[in-house]
Scaffold this motif. Structure first.
Motif, PDB file in Angstrom:
ATOM      1  N   UNK A   1       0.837  -1.206   0.000  1.00 54.71           N
ATOM      2  CA  UNK A   1       0.000   0.000   0.000  1.00 54.71           C
ATOM      3  C   UNK A   1       0.869   1.252   0.000  1.00 54.71           C
ATOM      4  N   UNK A   2       1.981   1.202   0.753  1.00 60.88           N
ATOM      5  CA  UNK A   2       2.890   2.338   0.757  1.00 60.88           C
ATOM      6  C   UNK A   2       3.495   2.585  -0.605  1.00 60.88           C
TER       7      UNK A   2
ATOM      8  N   UNK B   1      16.344   3.434  -6.900  1.00 62.92           N
ATOM      9  CA  UNK B   1      17.703   3.428  -6.368  1.00 62.92           C
ATOM     10  C   UNK B   1      17.732   2.807  -4.976  1.00 62.92           C
ATOM     11  N   UNK B   2      18.821   2.159  -4.649  1.00 68.68           N
ATOM     12  CA  UNK B   2      19.001   1.552  -3.335  1.00 68.68           C
ATOM     13  C   UNK B   2      19.663   2.586  -2.424  1.00 68.68           C
ATOM     14  N   UNK B   3      18.875   3.163  -1.526  1.00 68.22           N
ATOM     15  CA  UNK B   3      19.367   4.268  -0.705  1.00 68.22           C
ATOM     16  C   UNK B   3      20.483   3.837   0.239  1.00 68.22           C
ATOM     17  N   UNK B   4      20.491   2.573   0.631  1.00 69.31           N
ATOM     18  CA  UNK B   4      21.555   2.081   1.511  1.00 69.31           C
ATOM     19  C   UNK B   4      22.927   2.262   0.865  1.00 69.31           C
TER      20      UNK B   4
ATOM     21  N   UNK C   1      13.646   0.446   1.138  1.00 72.07           N
ATOM     22  CA  UNK C   1      13.716   1.907   1.277  1.00 72.07           C
ATOM     23  C   UNK C   1      13.206   2.338   2.657  1.00 72.07           C
ATOM     24  N   UNK C   2      12.133   1.730   3.103  1.00 70.11           N
ATOM     25  CA  UNK C   2      11.599   2.020   4.428  1.00 70.11           C
ATOM     26  C   UNK C   2      12.609   1.673   5.512  1.00 70.11           C
TER      27      UNK C   2
ATOM     28  N   UNK D   1      17.648   8.014   9.371  1.00 67.72           N
ATOM     29  CA  UNK D   1      17.357   9.397   8.968  1.00 67.72           C
ATOM     30  C   UNK D   1      16.152   9.905   9.754  1.00 67.72           C
ATOM     31  N   UNK D   2      15.201   9.028  10.021  1.00 71.93           N
ATOM     32  CA  UNK D   2      14.038   9.428  10.824  1.00 71.93           C
ATOM     33  C   UNK D   2      14.439   9.705  12.270  1.00 71.93           C
TER      34      UNK D   2
END
Length: 250
Positions: free
Chosen positions: A54-55, A73-76, A134-135, A141-142
């Motif tokens: 859903x996200x 893209x792979x943020x890691x 990604x989450x 960062x959160x």
């Protein structure tokens, strides 16, 4: 069992089945040792169901989400690029993140490695799996955006914040578990701090729709204002040395 979401073809590997017994066992282990991050991912697998799918579809509905999803893209990988992190300006979200992970001896790859234990599917080349990664990768960062540290209370507040943002029941279970555990310690408003974490996450803009490359270069105070992230007043009022007592009685 596959879950069909907004026309997604049958066969997409997203299961709506909830495994409460497994989640509760993992929660007990996590409350006994907040550093046992493996249990967080066990809880997410047991309870988050179709929240990731859903996200992903919600991302597609945002102004820049189609571009972000197309690039996939792979943020890691970006977060592991020391040269890029060092290029981020002082006072930015990225500079605060850089100081945070280096002082705490954390890494995006370390978190990714924990998430892979027992679940090879996390690395699948599938849009939902990518969105799940990604989450996972923006968790620290959160921490920066929310102002919550890595003590037990900070993590409890951040999972409540994360539930408001993601609607994944796994986050809610951890927050409720920490709140109930805090009943043993009466001196500080732990439950109010955790509840405020949920309220802050609910009021804030949807962070999973952000372009994190741009966000990391943005001044931290400016980013918080733009995203509607209010101060963590109750958490901040509790002495740092008392914040691990939220899981008193371990």
């Amino acid at each position: 069992m596959a879950d069909t979401i907004r026309g997604e073809a049958p066969g997409a590997r997203v299961s709506p089945k909830l495994d409460w017994p497994h989640a509760l066992r993992a929660l007990r282990r996590l409350l006994a040792d907040k550093e046992d991050t493996t249990q967080v991912f066990e809880i997410m697998r047991a309870l988050n169901g179709s929240a990731t799918a859903k996200g992903y579809h919600r991302l597609l509905e945002t102004q820049q989400g189609g571009r972000i999803a197309y690039a996939r893209e792979e943020f890691a990988h970006r977060l592991m690029d020391d040269a890029w992190l060092d290029s981020l300006p002082a006072g930015s979200v990225g500079a605060a993140y850089r100081e945070f992970v280096r002082s705490e001896r954390l890494s995006a790859e370390g978190l990714a490695e924990v998430s892979r234990k027992g679940l090879a599917a996390i690395e699948e080349q599938h849009p939902y799996a990518w969105f799940g990664r990604r989450t996972r990768d923006v968790h620290d960062v959160w921490h920066i955006l929310s102002g919550y540290h890595r003590d037990a209370l900070g993590e409890a507040c951040l999972v409540a914040f994360s539930y408001a943002q993601t609607k994944g029941l796994g986050w809610a279970l951890i927050a409720v578990g920490a709140g109930l555990r805090s009943l043993k310690e009466k001196r500080y408003p732990y439950r109010k701090a955790i509840w405020q974490g949920y309220q802050r996450g609910k009021r804030a803009a949807w962070l999973l729709g952000e372009d994190y490359e741009r966000l990391m270069a943005e001044p931290l105070d400016q980013a918080r204002r733009r995203l509607g992230i209010t101060p963590a007043t109750i958490y901040d009022s509790i002495p740092s040395e008392a914040r691990d007592l939220v899981v008193a009685g371990r």
